[in-house]
Design a protein around this motif. Structure first.
Motif: not given
Length: 124
Positions: A37-66
């Protein structure tokens, strides 16, 4: 949380473990920042994907929060220092920890024991 525009206190569904709010935020941000898409980038998309992976897994989210992924400063004896959460708790809630105005009274003994253990391991 910031990458997806999510509040820090969102609650996951009891059945699936992932909230509809998280799904909507991920879909919206991934469509905005997709590399094709216009205005998108691989790096930004990877950040969004990594954030979703962490926040969707309860154990990884707890570790991130701590703050488990943050680098810990080493202690004087070379061991790993306290976690980010432990530092914050000790700073803002000192009553939960023992009062040691001059440091740990047993630190010399602990350092001596670790040195002796290292010597024994090196001799083997």
């Amino acid at each position: 949380y910031f990458v997806l525009g999510m509040p820090c206190d969102f609650a996951p569904d009891a059945d699936t473990g992932e909230s509809d709010q998280l799904k909507r935020a991920y879909k919206r941000r991934s469509l905005q920042l997709h590399p094709d898409k216009r205005g998108g980038s691989v790096r930004a998309f990877q950040r969004v994907s990594a954030a979703h992976d962490i926040l969707s897994d309860p154990e990884r989210r707890r570790a991130y929060d701590e703050g488990d992924e943050l680098r810990r400063e080493p202690n004087n004896d070379g061991s790993e220092g306290p976690s980010h959460r432990e530092k914050i708790e000790k700073k803002y809630f000192p009553e939960r920890f023992g009062f040691e105005p001059f440091g740990d009274p047993h630190s010399d003994r602990k350092e001596r024991e670790t040195r002796n253990k290292r010597r024994l391991e090196q001799k083997r």
